[in-house]
Design an enzyme around this catalytic site. Structure first.
Site, PDB file in Angstrom:
ATOM      1  N   THR A 134       7.513  -2.553  -3.985  1.00 44.67           N
ATOM      2  CA  THR A 134       6.119  -2.171  -3.751  1.00 44.67           C
ATOM      3  C   THR A 134       5.486  -1.884  -5.105  1.00 44.67           C
ATOM      4  O   THR A 134       6.191  -1.652  -6.082  1.00 44.67           O
ATOM      5  CB  THR A 134       6.024  -0.896  -2.891  1.00 44.67           C
ATOM      6  OG1 THR A 134       6.637   0.161  -3.625  1.00 44.67           O
ATOM      7  CG2 THR A 134       6.707  -1.068  -1.559  1.00 44.67           C
ATOM      8  N   TRP A 184     -13.018  14.526   5.582  1.00 44.26           N
ATOM      9  CA  TRP A 184     -12.745  13.204   5.056  1.00 44.26           C
ATOM     10  C   TRP A 184     -13.977  12.304   5.141  1.00 44.26           C
ATOM     11  O   TRP A 184     -14.686  12.311   6.158  1.00 44.26           O
ATOM     12  CB  TRP A 184     -11.621  12.542   5.864  1.00 44.26           C
ATOM     13  CG  TRP A 184     -10.269  12.882   5.353  1.00 44.26           C
ATOM     14  CD1 TRP A 184      -9.937  13.288   4.099  1.00 44.26           C
ATOM     15  CD2 TRP A 184      -9.051  12.827   6.107  1.00 44.26           C
ATOM     16  NE1 TRP A 184      -8.582  13.490   4.017  1.00 44.26           N
ATOM     17  CE2 TRP A 184      -8.014  13.212   5.226  1.00 44.26           C
ATOM     18  CE3 TRP A 184      -8.716  12.488   7.412  1.00 44.26           C
ATOM     19  CZ2 TRP A 184      -6.678  13.281   5.623  1.00 44.26           C
ATOM     20  CZ3 TRP A 184      -7.397  12.549   7.802  1.00 44.26           C
ATOM     21  CH2 TRP A 184      -6.381  12.939   6.928  1.00 44.26           C
ATOM     22  N   LYS A 228     -12.216  13.878  -0.034  1.00 48.31           N
ATOM     23  CA  LYS A 228     -12.324  15.045   0.826  1.00 48.31           C
ATOM     24  C   LYS A 228     -13.417  15.944   0.294  1.00 48.31           C
ATOM     25  O   LYS A 228     -13.279  16.569  -0.746  1.00 48.31           O
ATOM     26  CB  LYS A 228     -10.990  15.781   0.873  1.00 48.31           C
ATOM     27  CG  LYS A 228     -10.777  16.410   2.210  1.00 48.31           C
ATOM     28  CD  LYS A 228      -9.337  16.762   2.425  1.00 48.31           C
ATOM     29  CE  LYS A 228      -9.183  17.267   3.845  1.00 48.31           C
ATOM     30  NZ  LYS A 228      -7.870  17.816   4.082  1.00 48.31           N
ATOM     31  N   GLU A 239       6.481  -3.106   3.205  1.00 51.78           N
ATOM     32  CA  GLU A 239       7.492  -2.436   4.034  1.00 51.78           C
ATOM     33  C   GLU A 239       7.515  -2.950   5.466  1.00 51.78           C
ATOM     34  O   GLU A 239       8.394  -2.589   6.246  1.00 51.78           O
ATOM     35  CB  GLU A 239       7.217  -0.918   4.068  1.00 51.78           C
ATOM     36  CG  GLU A 239       7.465  -0.203   2.756  1.00 51.78           C
ATOM     37  CD  GLU A 239       6.239  -0.172   1.851  1.00 51.78           C
ATOM     38  OE1 GLU A 239       5.354  -1.047   1.985  1.00 51.78           O
ATOM     39  OE2 GLU A 239       6.166   0.726   0.994  1.00 51.78           O
TER      40      GLU A 239
END
Ligand code: ADP
Length: 538
Positions: free
Chosen positions: A182, A442, A437, A328
């Site tokens: 990754t 959010w 935030k 993944e």
């Protein structure tokens, strides 16, 4: 009494390539070399060359489980490695050619690569790090833009000296077949190991009609690099179905891609949003130049596809369908197809669904959890971290690193902040490392970006967190304007007005030439934060 049961037949990549060779021996694999020349071979050739490659690698000392790396563009030799290496029981490790030498050093050492198959055109990249990787015993040059330099092993010479008949071993379907790292935007890159079984199941479920349908009648153009999460499964899906493949080599500019699509009568393609945004801009400027009547669908994934992209390509008669996935997850997890009960819906309603990341393909389960770990309801409103599980989702990283990415009950934490609606459609609001935030609430940067990219003058927009004395964080928008277009901060603010809650409105706009990107083509918001996060003073 014999209870009677099915055969325990292993799900391995060997079956896929043998099937392509047996039933579709004459179907073509087309590869564009750096000088534009189109190389053609068949599935039968690919099978034979994979056999020669396996012999050659064995002669160089490769045994079961050894990692053989590639540093290469998308082409037929890379395809031979995609099958030949796993089918002999070794492990294919695709190195990302866009990474820095330091990262490549770390990754190749970590994977303990024994041999590297490298495009001649990429030798400078290889030579910048390979001396620091003691496990590498040989470099094999795939001569794409000129002859192999003297003193180096040449891929074609090695293959020519070997027999095409290799007696492929019977493999355990749970054995490793490939490894991919990754990007490691936080911490070191992590290795994900694919097994024969996970790759085969991924190819099967991904090829279903409501996922990424692939048939023997298709000509596939994977623009997504073969070093990016199995090229999203295209090589495996193509072999399984017996489809024709077209590989673009290093030329990934919109004009070269459109030329190739027209010339080779491509039916399906896949790439990240930047690729299709470039294609859209070129088509807008030259609407009649290419005959794209063969193209049935393009897949866009890897980062959020703005609705303006989906709509814009639609104006040129092209269908682009959004999918979500990760290294993944092999990678496909979800895909955005309106369900049959939407058949009577308006274009706008369908576009709203197509602009989500979609719902899960079979054998991927999705859920999202709040900050306290509670599983949230599918109400389309509550934001939480997306978690997934299934037979083609990683259950650990190499060396058991990053264990905190798995929950106690065995789900993989994706790091994506999402809502899920009653129909199961996932909508990505942010990556958790990029969330904004403000005063404890959010704000979805992806929603703001999508809206900004709907403005006629905006080519691209990335919204990121600026530090704020009172609210902790406030959104800032980095905007790239279209060539020759003009728009002021006030124009853009006006464009957003009424579409979002007031506290979502960006506090500032910065106009930039281009948005910094990661090695897999995503907005690199950490860079934007580094450059501009301190600009808000009130
Ligand atoms: P990298 O870490 O190199 O970006 P991946 O390609 O595995 O590695 O990235 C997976 C991530 O890409 C996902 O977690 C998600 O944040 C993002 N992503 C993938 N597809 C989409 C999509 N359709 N919309 C929004 N984000 C996406």
């Amino acid at each position: 009494m014999n209870p009677g049961r099915m055969m325990d037949y292993p799900l391995t990549l060997t079956h896929l390539l043998e099937r392509a060779r047996r039933y579709f021996p004459r179907t073509e694999i087309v590869s564009r070399y750096p000088d534009g020349w189109l190389h053609r071979q068949t599935w039968a050739d690919t099978y034979a060359r994979a056999g020669r490659l396996a012999h050659a690698l064995r002669r160089l000392g490769v045994g079961p489980g050894d990692r053989v790396a590639t540093l290469a563009w998308n082409h037929h030799r890379h395809l031979e490695a995609y099958f030949g290496i796993p089918m002999m029981g070794a492990v294919l490790h695709t190195l990302n050619l866009r990474l820095h030498a330091n990262e490549l050093t770390y990754i190749a050492r970590h994977a303990e690569d024994s041999i590297v198959l490298c495009d001649r055109s990429l030798l400078p990249q290889l030579e910048a790090f390979v001396g620091n990787v003691p496990s590498v015993r040989h470099i094999v040059v795939m001569a794409d833009d000129g002859p192999t330099p003297a003193g180096k092993l040449d891929y074609e010479a090695l293959l020519a000296a070997e027999s095409p008949d290799y007696s492929w071993p019977t493999l355990d379907e749970r054995s490793a077949c490939a490894i991919c790292y990754t990007s490691g935007t936080t911490g070191n890159p992590k290795g994900v190991i694919y097994t024969h079984r996970s790759n085969v199941l991924h190819a099967l479920f991904t090829s279903l009609p409501d996922a990424v349908p692939v048939s023997q009648r298709d000509t596939l153009l994977p623009v997504v690099p073969m070093f990016h999460a199995n090229a999203w499964g295209y090589p495996h899906m193509a072999a399984n179905a017996g489809a024709r493949l077209v590989f673009p080599g290093p030329k990934l500019d919109p004009e070269s891609l459109l030329d190739l699509m027209e010339r080779e009568r491509v039916t399906r393609s896949a790439g990240v949003p930047t690729v299709w945004l470039g294609v859209l801009a070129l088509l807008d400027a030259n609407p009649k130049k290419w005959d794209l009547s063969s193209v049935r669908e393009m897949i866009v994934g890897g980062a959020a596809a703005p609705p303006a992209l989906i709509e814009g390509l639609g104006r040129h008669g092209l269908t682009v369908t959004q999918a979500w996935g990760m290294t993944e997850t092999n990678p496909l997890g979800t895909i955005a197809r309106p369900k049959a009960d939407m058949d009577g819906s308006s274009d706008a309603e369908r576009l709203a669904v197509r602009a989500t990341q979609g719902f899960a393909v079979p054998f991927v389960e999705t859920r999202h959890t709040g900050e306290d770990g509670d599983v949230l309801p599918w109400d389309g409103e509550r934001m939480g971290e997306l978690e997934v599980r299934g037979p083609f989702v990683a259950s650990s990283y190499v060396g058991d690193e990053g264990k905190d990415r798995w929950t106690a009950d065995g789900w993989f934490r994706t790091g994506d902040v999402v809502t899920i609606d009653a129909g199961g459609y996932v909508r990505i609001c942010d990556r958790s490392k990029d969330v904004i935030k403000s005063g404890g609430e959010w704000i979805s940067s992806v929603a703001l970006e999508n809206a900004l990219m709907g403005h006629a003058s905006v080519l691209e927009a990335a919204v990121f967190a600026g530090r704020h004395p009172k609210w902790d964080e406030r959104p800032i928008a980095a905007v790239v304007l279209r060539k020759g277009a003009a728009a002021t901060e006030a124009d853009l603010a006006k464009h957003l007005e009424g579409k979002f809650a007031k506290f979502w409105m960006p506090d500032a706009y910065v106009f930039v030439e281009q948005i910094p990107r990661t090695s897999t083509g995503k907005f690199l918001k950490s860079k934007l934060r580094e450059l501009y996060a301190g600009m808000l003073t009130k």
